[in-house]
Design a protein around this motif. Sequence first.
Motif, PDB file in Angstrom:
ATOM      1  N   THR A  66      -5.959   5.029  -6.864  1.00  0.00           N
ATOM      2  CA  THR A  66      -6.898   5.081  -5.721  1.00  0.00           C
ATOM      3  C   THR A  66      -7.707   3.793  -5.633  1.00  0.00           C
ATOM      4  O   THR A  66      -7.999   3.314  -4.537  1.00  0.00           O
ATOM      5  N   TRP A  67      -8.070   3.244  -6.788  1.00  0.00           N
ATOM      6  CA  TRP A  67      -8.835   1.989  -6.782  1.00  0.00           C
ATOM      7  C   TRP A  67      -7.997   0.830  -6.249  1.00  0.00           C
ATOM      8  O   TRP A  67      -8.475   0.010  -5.457  1.00  0.00           O
ATOM      9  N   PHE A  68      -6.740   0.740  -6.686  1.00  0.00           N
ATOM     10  CA  PHE A  68      -5.862  -0.330  -6.207  1.00  0.00           C
ATOM     11  C   PHE A  68      -5.582  -0.174  -4.716  1.00  0.00           C
ATOM     12  O   PHE A  68      -5.539  -1.165  -3.975  1.00  0.00           O
ATOM     13  N   LEU A  69      -5.402   1.077  -4.275  1.00  0.00           N
ATOM     14  CA  LEU A  69      -5.157   1.315  -2.855  1.00  0.00           C
ATOM     15  C   LEU A  69      -6.353   0.850  -2.027  1.00  0.00           C
ATOM     16  O   LEU A  69      -6.188   0.184  -0.993  1.00  0.00           O
ATOM     17  N   ALA A  70      -7.560   1.188  -2.474  1.00  0.00           N
ATOM     18  CA  ALA A  70      -8.761   0.770  -1.749  1.00  0.00           C
ATOM     19  C   ALA A  70      -8.906  -0.750  -1.744  1.00  0.00           C
ATOM     20  O   ALA A  70      -9.255  -1.347  -0.716  1.00  0.00           O
ATOM     21  N   SER A  71      -8.635  -1.373  -2.884  1.00  0.00           N
ATOM     22  CA  SER A  71      -8.786  -2.832  -2.959  1.00  0.00           C
ATOM     23  C   SER A  71      -7.788  -3.540  -2.044  1.00  0.00           C
ATOM     24  O   SER A  71      -8.136  -4.518  -1.367  1.00  0.00           O
ATOM     25  N   ARG A  72      -6.558  -3.034  -1.991  1.00  0.00           N
ATOM     26  CA  ARG A  72      -5.568  -3.634  -1.091  1.00  0.00           C
ATOM     27  C   ARG A  72      -5.947  -3.407   0.377  1.00  0.00           C
ATOM     28  O   ARG A  72      -5.737  -4.284   1.223  1.00  0.00           O
ATOM     29  N   PHE A  73      -6.509  -2.233   0.660  1.00  0.00           N
ATOM     30  CA  PHE A  73      -6.925  -1.920   2.023  1.00  0.00           C
ATOM     31  C   PHE A  73      -8.010  -2.889   2.494  1.00  0.00           C
ATOM     32  O   PHE A  73      -7.917  -3.460   3.588  1.00  0.00           O
ATOM     33  N   PHE A  74      -9.018  -3.101   1.669  1.00  0.00           N
ATOM     34  CA  PHE A  74     -10.100  -4.008   2.067  1.00  0.00           C
ATOM     35  C   PHE A  74      -9.636  -5.461   2.059  1.00  0.00           C
ATOM     36  O   PHE A  74     -10.080  -6.266   2.886  1.00  0.00           O
ATOM     37  N   ALA A  75      -8.729  -5.797   1.136  1.00  0.00           N
ATOM     38  CA  ALA A  75      -8.217  -7.170   1.092  1.00  0.00           C
ATOM     39  C   ALA A  75      -7.392  -7.504   2.332  1.00  0.00           C
ATOM     40  O   ALA A  75      -7.314  -8.660   2.756  1.00  0.00           O
ATOM     41  N   SER A  76      -6.794  -6.460   2.951  1.00  0.00           N
ATOM     42  CA  SER A  76      -5.956  -6.692   4.129  1.00  0.00           C
ATOM     43  C   SER A  76      -6.757  -6.666   5.431  1.00  0.00           C
ATOM     44  O   SER A  76      -6.179  -6.711   6.516  1.00  0.00           O
TER      45      SER A  76
ATOM     46  N   MET B 136       0.819  -1.212   0.000  1.00  0.00           N
ATOM     47  CA  MET B 136       0.000   0.000   0.000  1.00  0.00           C
ATOM     48  C   MET B 136       0.853   1.263   0.000  1.00  0.00           C
ATOM     49  O   MET B 136       0.440   2.306  -0.506  1.00  0.00           O
ATOM     50  N   GLU B 137       2.044   1.151   0.601  1.00  0.00           N
ATOM     51  CA  GLU B 137       2.940   2.315   0.602  1.00  0.00           C
ATOM     52  C   GLU B 137       3.270   2.748  -0.821  1.00  0.00           C
ATOM     53  O   GLU B 137       3.178   3.938  -1.166  1.00  0.00           O
ATOM     54  N   MET B 138       3.628   1.803  -1.677  1.00  0.00           N
ATOM     55  CA  MET B 138       4.010   2.129  -3.050  1.00  0.00           C
ATOM     56  C   MET B 138       2.809   2.616  -3.859  1.00  0.00           C
ATOM     57  O   MET B 138       2.921   3.545  -4.675  1.00  0.00           O
ATOM     58  N   ILE B 139       1.648   2.004  -3.641  1.00  0.00           N
ATOM     59  CA  ILE B 139       0.445   2.423  -4.379  1.00  0.00           C
ATOM     60  C   ILE B 139       0.044   3.838  -3.968  1.00  0.00           C
ATOM     61  O   ILE B 139      -0.304   4.676  -4.817  1.00  0.00           O
ATOM     62  N   GLY B 140       0.098   4.131  -2.671  1.00  0.00           N
ATOM     63  CA  GLY B 140      -0.237   5.468  -2.200  1.00  0.00           C
ATOM     64  C   GLY B 140       0.700   6.520  -2.753  1.00  0.00           C
ATOM     65  O   GLY B 140       0.264   7.589  -3.218  1.00  0.00           O
ATOM     66  N   LEU B 141       2.002   6.240  -2.721  1.00  0.00           N
ATOM     67  CA  LEU B 141       2.977   7.171  -3.291  1.00  0.00           C
ATOM     68  C   LEU B 141       2.760   7.356  -4.785  1.00  0.00           C
ATOM     69  O   LEU B 141       2.852   8.471  -5.310  1.00  0.00           O
ATOM     70  N   PHE B 142       2.485   6.263  -5.481  1.00  0.00           N
ATOM     71  CA  PHE B 142       2.217   6.329  -6.923  1.00  0.00           C
ATOM     72  C   PHE B 142       1.037   7.252  -7.209  1.00  0.00           C
ATOM     73  O   PHE B 142       1.095   8.099  -8.104  1.00  0.00           O
ATOM     74  N   THR B 143      -0.033   7.095  -6.437  1.00  0.00           N
ATOM     75  CA  THR B 143      -1.241   7.897  -6.652  1.00  0.00           C
ATOM     76  C   THR B 143      -0.957   9.389  -6.491  1.00  0.00           C
ATOM     77  O   THR B 143      -1.467  10.217  -7.253  1.00  0.00           O
TER      78      THR B 143
END
Length: 480
Positions: free
Chosen positions: A42-52, A1-8
């Motif tokens: 943002t979509w990938f970040l949300a999906s990883r958040f709920f998956a975790s 999530m760190e990398m996805i958030g920074l990417f966003t």
Amino acid sequence: MEMIGLFTIIVPFIGALVILFSPKTSAKWICQIFAALATLGTWFLASRFFASGAETQAIPLMQIDHILIFGLVVDKVSTLIAAAVVGLGLIVTVYSLGYMSRGNKEHPHEGDPRYYIFLLIFIGAMAGLVLSSTILGQLLFFEITGACSWSLIGYYQTPIAFRSALKALIVTHIASLGLFLAAALLFVNTGTFELTAIAALDPTTKMLVMFGIMFAAWGKSAQLPMHMWLPDAMNAPTPVSAYLHAASMVKVGVYIFARGILSSGGNIPEVVGIVGIIGAMVTMIYGFLMYLPQKDMKRLLAYSTITQLAYIFLALSMAALGSSLAMDGGITYIFNHAFAKSLFFLVAGSLSYACGTRMLPQIQGLIRRSPLLGVGFCVAAMAIAGVPPFNGFFSKFPLIEAGFGLSSQYSWLTPVLILALVESVATFGWLLYWFGKAVIGEPSEVVEEISPLPVYMKVTLIVLIAMSVFSSVIASAWLS
């Protein structure tokens, strides 16, 4: 999530740099690509958040001598609002493909690269602010959004546009002093800039920090007495008005106030909530009275936005008094209002494009010549007024329910809520009046000569019409 958030956060800034060194004709297409990448982020970040497991995560990113300068907070609220503000940024960039063109009757003009550069920077800054776990990070992106708004409001470079842009910059920069004060008090008393440290403050210091955040929020979200910049900001291109002044910039204030409440540990001095409610009600009444005489559709929507933001402040102020339902209602209101008001602004922009005017008395019989714009006007009006089954109803209902629940403890809330209900009904009546004047009936002369809308503009209007119905379902499922 760190990398996805920074990417966003970073990818829109990279896109702005790419446009800077690219041919002028490619700017609008580069903007689409990088806005789409940020939205996917943002979509990938949300999906990883709920998956975790949907557990709140604080991710440290930048430290100096063990002092956290910037980090990410990933929770239900930040992922929901980030998906909205970044996704609406993409919708606005797509709409701009049609609006910023020679076919625009009001402003026949191909968008300059600087338009798309600052639009991308704004998208990145909004993502950074929403995901920031430190008050220093919020302050950085708060100021970046102010600088971008100055450029975009003054985009047409007319004297009135320059004055309006400068007014917005000055007022919002003055508002940022509240955030500076809050950051200084938080650091002096806790040795950190992390927002979660607010919970450890003593009651007096916590009150001062929350008032600092509230002051910054009032300025950014155009609440009295710091509202004067928003109506004049309507000199910006209409896609800018839709994004900055409906979906994102004005939401900065209510978001940082909500984040401050969420970080407080549930123990906020009552005076914070009481002052917030008083400010919200004064602003609500003022905004309603001011949009009654407006004939320019964008100025009417500007004052309507001031009023709707007051509802969000009302909800969040009740949350400061201890209502979790009011907090859920306030967050849902931020999400739902962003789509409904963006739709209304883009309908106004479509009228400017196709008719050459957005003056309501000159528009009549719109439904006959352009069914899409007629339906868009109707849906946006009903959503803003809180008519079921549109999303505005599912924002206002929990707010009112939470208020009446609190009224057993704070009896003075009952007349406040009755006044808010009266304003809501009056808004419905006023928008219904303009619907009858502008949308139905025999087409006026300017409507008879309406130009067809480009497909890019049509698609975005259809998406926003759908979201004005279904966004409340998304918000409910997301937050539950």
